[in-house]
Design an enzyme around this catalytic site. Structure first.
Site, PDB file in Angstrom:
ATOM      1  N   LYS A 212     -11.725 109.477  70.790  1.00  0.00           N
ATOM      2  CA  LYS A 212     -13.025 109.962  72.010  1.00  0.00           C
ATOM      3  C   LYS A 212     -13.454 109.303  73.331  1.00  0.00           C
ATOM      4  O   LYS A 212     -14.030 109.716  71.860  1.00  0.00           O
ATOM      5  CB  LYS A 212     -12.515 111.767  71.769  1.00  0.00           C
ATOM      6  CG  LYS A 212     -12.998 112.824  73.480  1.00  0.00           C
ATOM      7  CD  LYS A 212     -12.986 113.786  73.872  1.00  0.00           C
ATOM      8  CE  LYS A 212     -12.993 115.246  74.865  1.00  0.00           C
ATOM      9  NZ  LYS A 212     -12.460 114.604  75.576  1.00  0.00           N
TER      10      LYS A 212
ATOM     11  N   CYS B 259     -10.437 108.253  83.739  1.00  0.00           N
ATOM     12  CA  CYS B 259     -10.434 109.539  83.632  1.00  0.00           C
ATOM     13  C   CYS B 259     -10.729 110.169  85.157  1.00  0.00           C
ATOM     14  O   CYS B 259     -11.507 109.416  85.506  1.00  0.00           O
ATOM     15  CB  CYS B 259     -11.549 110.603  83.200  1.00  0.00           C
ATOM     16  SG  CYS B 259     -11.550 110.658  81.418  1.00  0.00           S
TER      17      CYS B 259
ATOM     18  N   LYS C  47      -8.351 100.728  79.532  1.00  0.00           N
ATOM     19  CA  LYS C  47      -7.184 101.933  80.245  1.00  0.00           C
ATOM     20  C   LYS C  47      -7.484 102.219  81.275  1.00  0.00           C
ATOM     21  O   LYS C  47      -8.467 102.285  82.223  1.00  0.00           O
ATOM     22  CB  LYS C  47      -7.701 102.810  79.307  1.00  0.00           C
ATOM     23  CG  LYS C  47      -7.342 104.021  79.486  1.00  0.00           C
ATOM     24  CD  LYS C  47      -7.322 105.244  78.498  1.00  0.00           C
ATOM     25  CE  LYS C  47      -6.341 106.337  78.152  1.00  0.00           C
ATOM     26  NZ  LYS C  47      -6.670 107.203  77.272  1.00  0.00           N
TER      27      LYS C  47
END
Lengths: 438, 432
Positions: free
Chosen positions: B45, B138, B176
């Site tokens: 994470k 995110c 990502k």
């Protein structure tokens, strides 16, 4: 409640006696046959509905409830709207959810029955919705403006209640007259105790009457306290929904011995009592092949009888009780005998055995109690013209007597189901309305 | 048992199933349990700079459900790790030491300046981790502070940061990507230009899962208010598959390894991502819904599939990519008709309602609730197949060459003909 629980005071001693079981066993045996869904169970069950086009379940319902719609309203979290969908077609939707033979009606027609042998549990979902709404206390329908018309409804059973409610909704004044001490008809006196627990029948009637405009009078009987003529002189129309108050007898030797009882009376007495106080034989024989016979036999077993035999004169295929009911009886330990023609009741001073002729043999079944469930019939009172033991009706319940309608078990065209009686009462009300407002 | 050993961007793992950077990989305890359950790798994470961020103290997740409360979509407003950097680094050392055969990739998110990257990268490298993943995805919280998807939505930033990272570490670098953009190929190209060893996608999608109709507030609701979160789970899989395919079939991006993410729940989902070009896959929501044991089904299922076809894992990656094309290249001469298999039909009539009310009036309802397709009306739209509750009850049957299509009266040809040559297309090129 797979098998009746036994083991108490009077236990297996012979004769007809009460208190054969422990209090816990009575409670377990006469608990709800199909317990209500909790909200999550209802959600899961409702999710299974495919929302069919022109759904076969609706076609199969004698009151044509929009089943896919009411189930969808449960899915979307509006059970009271769902109940209104049900009750607008069938004001006794709560009782029908409990006592309808759904396995031969909506659930048999469900496409998931065809697909996987496991239909959407329509009956229990209907109960979930109607219970939810009735718990709120309020009555969902309002009366139309008073029409000034007055109608007498004779019989406060399913047909009479449905008729009275619909007439009141349309703005008519209704006098609801019933011979029994309580309203409800077979809902109150004729249905197995475990199918409608907790005083539901009375609660439903009380809720139904909250629409207003219906004056209920109990303990008054057609032919004794009033006649069709006297009603017609006082009211604009009459609806007859008196049911089948008489029962058929059996003319064989020994039939008058003590210990021979009428199954209808037995069921009614059980419904009105604490099961622990209801006497039952150790060896019980029930003669008949319909729902009443099964209800009597199963309840005899649940009351603690050791041996219960259900004897039917014809082959299994002709039994009027649904296959589901027959299986229920077998699962409760009732011994079912087909092609058994009763020929005599034996006993010195009281019932000791029942003798049957069966293909190629004569059998003698020990019994200390015999319950007769061989059909109900119209009580010969001052009624509109009858034919084959039923009041002749045409279309929506029109009898051959002007201004008199009829519906439910006493009228032609019924099939002895609560739901059919409701449909007939409702449809007669609509026809009365049309006729009076013309 | 097929050999599922995977090498992705130079990182080895015993199988291609990694846990995505998310709550399941937040700390040593979870990651050890994941490795014991059989996961091939984890993306730890996301780490950030101290002082560590804080999370809300109310609900972090919202969801949508299907029948029987089957979780279909999950939305979260959790931020990156809320523990001190050194705690995470120490735990990574410990885990990697005990599970040397598993992939441990560390997700990172620091401000868009080179210094923080220079600070954090050597510390991660020192843990023995196998690689880093740059969290440019995110969509909630961190993006308000100029990180996460705020970077991923600007290809120039992606390229710049990727270049800094490559210059400051020897570890493989996975970028990502956020799906909250209009053309996924642009950020992928930027990552490639910056020197990325691979991309991973998709991160979560901006979302509000539902509205509380008593509070008049979005879910999840905290003290009467709600913020958009990141959406994931089975519901996002079709979006993710398309984005993976768009990168895989782009000639300029050919060869750029892709780690597929987005609603993967079963071996079949994983195989589909790989067939569209993913070299491995990352999973989060399925593990959060069912626990880590689901990887056992993924391993056995993918293995059986490969064995049955005599394929190696490497043969699967990209196998469906050549069949992904533009609409204009679809063969207009391929004519199909829906066919209702009467032996399977349960007579619900949903095909009829769908076709009659909303499509082409191409299904007849005959006496006895028999439903039949009218071939002279059927355009083979597939809606009846999609709404039918019985699998394979309605199938699309391709018409044979030489047959006459009763709807158009035309003879069916097997010769390819598409929009590029169609006479109704003003820009058509002449057929050869």
């Amino acid at each position: 409640m797979d098998t009746p629980t036994t083991g108490a005071s009077s236990g297996t001693q012979g004769g007809i006696t009460a208190g054969r079981l422990t209090p816990d066993a009575y409670a377990a045996n006469f608990a709800d046959l199909h317990p209500p869904f909790d909200p999550h169970e209802a959600q899961v069950a409702a999710d299974r509905c495919y929302f069919c086009h022109d759904a076969p379940c609706v076609t199969a319902c004698p009151t044509s409830i929009d089943i896919p719609l009411f189930i969808r309203q449960i899915v979307t979290g509006t059970p009271d709207a769902s109940a209104k969908t049900i009750l607008s077609q069938n004001i006794l939707g709560g009782m029908c959810a409990r006592v309808c033979p759904t396995e031969t009606l909506c659930e048999q027609a469900c496409v998931r029955e065809l697909a996987e042998g496991k239909p959407v549990e329509i009956g229990r979902l209907q109960r979930y919705a109607t219970d939810h709404l009735q718990r709120q206390g309020a009555h969902p329908f309002a009366r139309a403006e008073d029409t000034g018309k007055r109608i007498a409804v004779v019989g406060a059973g399913p047909a009479g209640l449905a008729c009275a409610h619909r007439l009141s909704m349309l703005g008519h004044g209704v006098a609801l007259l019933d011979a029994r001490p309580k309203p409800g008809g077979l809902n109150e006196f004729g249905i197995a105790t475990y199918k409608t627990t907790g005083g539901f029948a009375q609660a439903e009637v009380e809720w139904l009457l909250r629409i207003g405009g219906i004056a209920l009078q109990n303990g008054v009987a057609l032919g004794r306290d009033f006649t069709l003529e006297s009603l017609l002189s006082e009211f604009d129309a009459v609806f007859v929904g008196v049911g089948l108050a008489g029962t058929n007898g059996l003319d064989i030797p020994g039939i008058d011995l003590p210990g021979v009882d009428d199954a209808v009376d037995f069921i009614a007495a059980l419904r009105q009592s604490d099961p622990a106080a209801v006497p039952i034989g150790r060896d019980v024989v029930v003669i008949g092949g319909g729902m009443t016979a099964v209800d009597a036999a199963v309840q005899a077993k649940l009351l603690g009888a050791t041996n219960v035999t259900l004897a039917y004169r014809g082959p299994q295929a002709r039994m009027k009780a649904s296959l589901y009911e027959q299986e229920l009886a077998a699962a409760r330990g009732v011994h079912v005998l087909h092609e058994a023609v009763p020929v005599a009741v034996e006993g010195a001073g009281r019932v000791a055995a029942v003798v049957f002729d069966r293909p190629g043999e004569r059998v003698r079944i020990p019994a200390d109690q015999l319950l007769l469930a061989i059909g109900q019939r119209l009580d010969p009172a001052a009624l509109p013209p009858t034919q084959g033991g039923k009041i002749v009706v045409d279309g929506p319940g029109r009898t051959r007597t002007p201004r008199v309608w009829a519906g439910g078990d006493c009228a032609m065209g019924g099939d002895d189901l609560t739901v059919t009686a409701v449909a007939q009462g409702r449809d007669a009300a609509m026809d009365i309305h049309t006729s009076l407002m013309r | 048992m097929a050999n599922l050993a995977s090498t992705f961007a130079g990182i080895r793992s015993p199988n291609p199933f990694w846990l995505a950077s998310a709550p399941p990989t937040d700390k040593e305890y979870n990651v050890r349990r994941a490795f014991e359950a059989g996961w091939g790798g984890v993306v730890w994470k996301t780490l950030g700079l101290d002082p560590h961020i804080v999370n809300v103290n109310g609900p972090r997740y919202g969801a949508i459900w299907g029948a029987d409360r089957r979780l279909l979509g999950l939305n979260n407003i959790e931020l990156i790790t809320d523990r001190p950097l050194q705690v995470n680094l120490d735990e990574i050392v410990s885990v990697k030491r005990d599970y040397p055969d598993r992939a441990v990739v560390v997700s990172l998110m620091v401000p868009c300046e080179e210094e923080p990257w220079k600070f954090i990268l050597p510390r991660v490298e020192a843990t023995g981790a196998d690689g880093v993943e740059l969290n440019f995805g995110c969509p909630h919280g961190m993006s308000e502070r100029g990180m996460g998807s705020a970077v991923g939505q600007v290809p120039e930033y992606i390229e710049m940061v990727t270049r800094w990272v490559k210059a400051n570490t020897r570890m493989p670098v996975i970028v990502k990507l956020t799906p909250n953009i209009t053309d996924i190929r642009k950020p992928a190209a930027a990552a490639k230009a910056g020197g990325a060893d691979a991309v991973s996608l998709i991160n979560t999608i901006n979302s509000i899962t539902s509205v509380d109709l008593d509070l008049f507030a979005p879910e999840p609701t905290i003290d009467g208010r709600g913020a958009h979160g990141g959406y994931c789970g089975p519901a996002v899989k079709p979006i993710a598959l398309n984005m993976v395919a768009e990168i895989a079939r782009n000639p300029d991006l050919r060869g750029l390894p892709i780690s597929g993410i987005g609603g993967i729940t079963t071996w079949r989902d994983a195989a589909e991502f790989m067939a569209l070009g993913a070299g491995n896959v990352q999973v989060c929501t399925a593990a959060m819904t069912y626990g880590f044991r689901i990887v056992q089904e993924m391993i056995s299922g993918l293995s059986e599939y490969l064995d049955e076809r005599g394929m190696a894992l490497a043969d699967l990656t990209g196998r469906a990519v050549p069949n992904v094309c533009d609409w204009k290249d679809l063969n207009l001469n391929a004519v199909s008709k829906a066919f209702i298999h009467q032996d399977l039909c349960i007579k619900c009539g949903r095909c009829y309602a769908a076709c009659e009310d909303t499509s082409h009036q191409a299904i007849a309802m005959l006496p006895g609730r028999v439903f039949e397709v009218k071939d002279d009306e059927c355009v083979a739209c597939n809606l009846c197949v999609n709404v039918c509750p019985v699998e394979d009850c309605i199938t699309m049957e391709r018409m044979a060459e030489g047959d006459v299509d009763p709807r158009t009266g035309r003879v069916v040809s097997f010769k390819h003909a598409d929009w590029t040559t169609h006479p109704n297309n003003p820009g058509a090129v002449a057929a050869e």
